[in-house]
Design an enzyme around this catalytic site. Sequence first.
Site, PDB file in Angstrom:
ATOM      1  N   ASP A   1       1.145  -1.311  -0.334  1.00  0.00           N
ATOM      2  CA  ASP A   1       0.081  -0.228  -0.168  1.00  0.00           C
ATOM      3  C   ASP A   1       0.877   1.248   0.040  1.00  0.00           C
ATOM      4  OD1 ASP A   1      -1.257   2.152   0.350  1.00  0.00           O
ATOM      5  OD2 ASP A   1      -2.859   0.997   1.915  1.00  0.00           O
TER       6      ASP A   1
ATOM      7  N   ASN B   1       2.816   2.934 -10.533  1.00  0.00           N
ATOM      8  CA  ASN B   1       1.332   3.168 -11.629  1.00  0.00           C
ATOM      9  C   ASN B   1       0.714   3.226 -10.509  1.00  0.00           C
ATOM     10  OD1 ASN B   1      -0.191   2.023 -13.827  1.00  0.00           O
ATOM     11  ND2 ASN B   1      -0.193   0.846 -11.713  1.00  0.00           N
TER      12      ASN B   1
ATOM     13  N   TYR C   1      -6.804  15.742  -9.274  1.00  0.00           N
ATOM     14  CA  TYR C   1      -6.397  14.540 -10.180  1.00  0.00           C
ATOM     15  C   TYR C   1      -5.188  15.355 -11.065  1.00  0.00           C
ATOM     16  CZ  TYR C   1      -5.209  10.712 -13.439  1.00  0.00           C
ATOM     17  OH  TYR C   1      -4.517   9.487 -14.125  1.00  0.00           O
TER      18      TYR C   1
ATOM     19  N   LYS D   1      -1.177  15.163 -10.796  1.00  0.00           N
ATOM     20  CA  LYS D   1       0.105  14.697 -11.942  1.00  0.00           C
ATOM     21  C   LYS D   1       0.978  15.549 -12.229  1.00  0.00           C
ATOM     22  CE  LYS D   1      -1.554  10.089 -12.270  1.00  0.00           C
ATOM     23  NZ  LYS D   1      -0.996   9.303 -12.348  1.00  0.00           N
TER      24      LYS D   1
ATOM     25  N   THR E   1     -10.450   2.194 -17.997  1.00  0.00           N
ATOM     26  CA  THR E   1     -10.015   0.828 -16.573  1.00  0.00           C
ATOM     27  C   THR E   1     -10.882   1.299 -15.729  1.00  0.00           C
ATOM     28  OG1 THR E   1      -8.201   2.829 -16.134  1.00  0.00           O
ATOM     29  CG2 THR E   1      -7.565   1.334 -17.248  1.00  0.00           C
TER      30      THR E   1
HETATM   31  N1  LIG Z   1      -6.796   5.116 -17.419  1.00  0.00           N
HETATM   32  C1  LIG Z   1      -6.246   6.234 -17.762  1.00  0.00           C
HETATM   33  O1  LIG Z   1      -7.119   6.545 -19.236  1.00  0.00           O
HETATM   34  C2  LIG Z   1      -4.918   6.563 -17.303  1.00  0.00           C
HETATM   35  C3  LIG Z   1      -4.660   8.135 -17.991  1.00  0.00           C
HETATM   36  C4  LIG Z   1      -3.524   8.830 -17.681  1.00  0.00           C
HETATM   37  C5  LIG Z   1      -2.527   8.096 -16.514  1.00  0.00           C
HETATM   38  N2  LIG Z   1      -3.329   7.460 -16.178  1.00  0.00           N
HETATM   39  C6  LIG Z   1      -2.192   6.568 -14.986  1.00  0.00           C
HETATM   40  O2  LIG Z   1      -2.176   5.004 -15.435  1.00  0.00           O
HETATM   41  C7  LIG Z   1      -2.042   4.571 -13.710  1.00  0.00           C
HETATM   42  C8  LIG Z   1      -2.952   3.085 -13.967  1.00  0.00           C
HETATM   43  O3  LIG Z   1      -4.549   3.670 -13.211  1.00  0.00           O
HETATM   44  P1  LIG Z   1      -5.487   2.736 -14.459  1.00  0.00           P
HETATM   45  O4  LIG Z   1      -6.018   2.805 -15.175  1.00  0.00           O
HETATM   46  O5  LIG Z   1      -5.088   1.690 -14.197  1.00  0.00           O
HETATM   47  O6  LIG Z   1      -6.483   2.806 -12.794  1.00  0.00           O
HETATM   48  P2  LIG Z   1      -7.232   1.570 -12.013  1.00  0.00           P
HETATM   49  O7  LIG Z   1      -7.729   0.307 -12.827  1.00  0.00           O
HETATM   50  O8  LIG Z   1      -8.429   2.090 -11.012  1.00  0.00           O
HETATM   51  O9  LIG Z   1      -5.949   1.222 -11.142  1.00  0.00           O
HETATM   52  C9  LIG Z   1      -5.584   1.903  -9.884  1.00  0.00           C
HETATM   53  C10 LIG Z   1      -4.810   0.700  -9.332  1.00  0.00           C
HETATM   54  O10 LIG Z   1      -3.611   1.579  -7.752  1.00  0.00           O
HETATM   55  C11 LIG Z   1      -3.527   0.627  -6.751  1.00  0.00           C
HETATM   56  N3  LIG Z   1      -3.665   2.025  -5.962  1.00  0.00           N
HETATM   57  C12 LIG Z   1      -4.945   3.001  -5.502  1.00  0.00           C
HETATM   58  N4  LIG Z   1      -4.173   3.244  -4.503  1.00  0.00           N
HETATM   59  C13 LIG Z   1      -3.223   2.349  -4.158  1.00  0.00           C
HETATM   60  C14 LIG Z   1      -2.668   2.061  -2.848  1.00  0.00           C
HETATM   61  N5  LIG Z   1      -2.356   3.335  -1.926  1.00  0.00           N
HETATM   62  N6  LIG Z   1      -1.452   1.021  -2.782  1.00  0.00           N
HETATM   63  C15 LIG Z   1      -1.217   0.510  -3.714  1.00  0.00           C
HETATM   64  N7  LIG Z   1      -2.290   0.548  -4.582  1.00  0.00           N
HETATM   65  C16 LIG Z   1      -3.181   1.130  -4.927  1.00  0.00           C
HETATM   66  C17 LIG Z   1      -5.264   0.167  -7.180  1.00  0.00           C
HETATM   67  O11 LIG Z   1      -5.762  -1.217  -6.483  1.00  0.00           O
HETATM   68  P3  LIG Z   1      -6.919  -1.621  -5.734  1.00  0.00           P
HETATM   69  O12 LIG Z   1      -7.792  -2.180  -6.650  1.00  0.00           O
HETATM   70  O13 LIG Z   1      -6.371  -1.969  -4.581  1.00  0.00           O
HETATM   71  O14 LIG Z   1      -8.124  -0.534  -5.756  1.00  0.00           O
HETATM   72  C18 LIG Z   1      -5.399  -0.728  -8.905  1.00  0.00           C
HETATM   73  O15 LIG Z   1      -4.369  -1.744  -8.911  1.00  0.00           O
HETATM   74  C19 LIG Z   1      -2.255   5.454 -12.439  1.00  0.00           C
HETATM   75  O16 LIG Z   1      -1.355   6.446 -12.181  1.00  0.00           O
HETATM   76  C20 LIG Z   1      -3.105   6.419 -13.018  1.00  0.00           C
HETATM   77  O17 LIG Z   1      -3.020   8.282 -13.091  1.00  0.00           O
HETATM   78  C21 LIG Z   1      -4.360   6.345 -16.495  1.00  0.00           C
END
Ligand SMILES: NC(=O)c1ccc[n+]([C@@H]2O[C@H](COP(=O)([O-])OP(=O)(O)OC[C@H]3O[C@@H](n4cnc5c(N)ncnc54)[C@H](OP(=O)(O)O)[C@@H]3O)[C@@H](O)[C@H]2O)c1
Length: 249
Positions: free
Chosen positions: A59, A86, A165, A169, A200
């Site tokens: 975490d 990530n 958010y 970033k 996601t």
């Molecule tokens: N999706 C997009 O369009 C997008 C665009 C630009 C950047 N991003 C970035 O890409 C990265 C991955 O995001 P995603 O889109 O794949 O989102 P996601 O599916 O919601 O995955 C987020 C992950 O982070 C974990 N997490 C959250 N808080 C945490 C903590 N305190 N300790 C450990 N793990 C934690 C979540 O765990 P749980 O399952 O336990 O909640 C999950 O595994 C992020 O940095 C996000 O900002 C995403």
Amino acid sequence: MTTTALITGANKGIGYETARQLAARGITVLVGARDAELGRAATEKLRAEGADARFVPLDVTDPESIAAAAEFIGKEFGKLDILVNNAAIAGVRDGDGKPSSTELDSLRNLFETNVFGVVAVTNALLPLLRRAEAARIVNVSSEVGSLTATMDPDGPMFRMAAIPYATSKTALNMVTAQYAKELWDTPIKVNAANPGYTATDLNHNSGFRTAAQGAEPSVHLATLPADGPSGVLWGYRWGAGEEYGQLAW
Ligand SMILES: NC(=O)c1ccc[n+]([C@@H]2O[C@H](COP(=O)([O-])OP(=O)(O)OC[C@H]3O[C@@H](n4cnc5c(N)ncnc54)[C@H](OP(=O)(O)O)[C@@H]3O)[C@@H](O)[C@H]2O)c1
């Protein structure tokens, strides 16, 4: 010798796909997840596909959990080659979501994971990253945090106005640049990845890219050659007519 990569928040979404793609390159992936059940299930799924995957409880907001993860990796592997920061949250929407509705508790909560968590995890693992031959640190950021993109009246970010958010970033981009400078004279490279708008749970699956596509910039930066850049924001260029490249901070 084993090449190891720790991916935080690897139980689903872009993190999971990053682990899958790094494992396909023969890298041992350490699946960081705060929920043990989800972390173990993701690790098993990766192993079933032939990945050398290990679950690491992590975490990123919990100092004890971070220290335990660093100790485990140190004992098991003695070094860490790749760190992909990530894990992140999108946070809650206060009121109408506009800057004037922002609640400070929401903002603090978001920074705790998206910014402070990255610094805490990176600092705990830097001794192990320094022991690797040429470590790579990837901070998964977003063009939503780019000041240039947000003020481009012709760009997709201009119509968005919300603080938590986006500012997390922007801060992460600066965190990336500062680590890159501290480590400038070492073989370690520190860069920020822009996955692009990816379907996601973070955005209720509204993105137009797949998680596998969203992982590609992280994998690229995690496996940069010795002459690759450090201190850049790199990834999907929305509307730039070129799928991947360097983005303005
Ligand atoms: N999706 C997009 O369009 C997008 C665009 C630009 C950047 N991003 C970035 O890409 C990265 C991955 O995001 P995603 O889109 O794949 O989102 P996601 O599916 O919601 O995955 C987020 C992950 O982070 C974990 N997490 C959250 N808080 C945490 C903590 N305190 N300790 C450990 N793990 C934690 C979540 O765990 P749980 O399952 O336990 O909640 C999950 O595994 C992020 O940095 C996000 O900002 C995403």
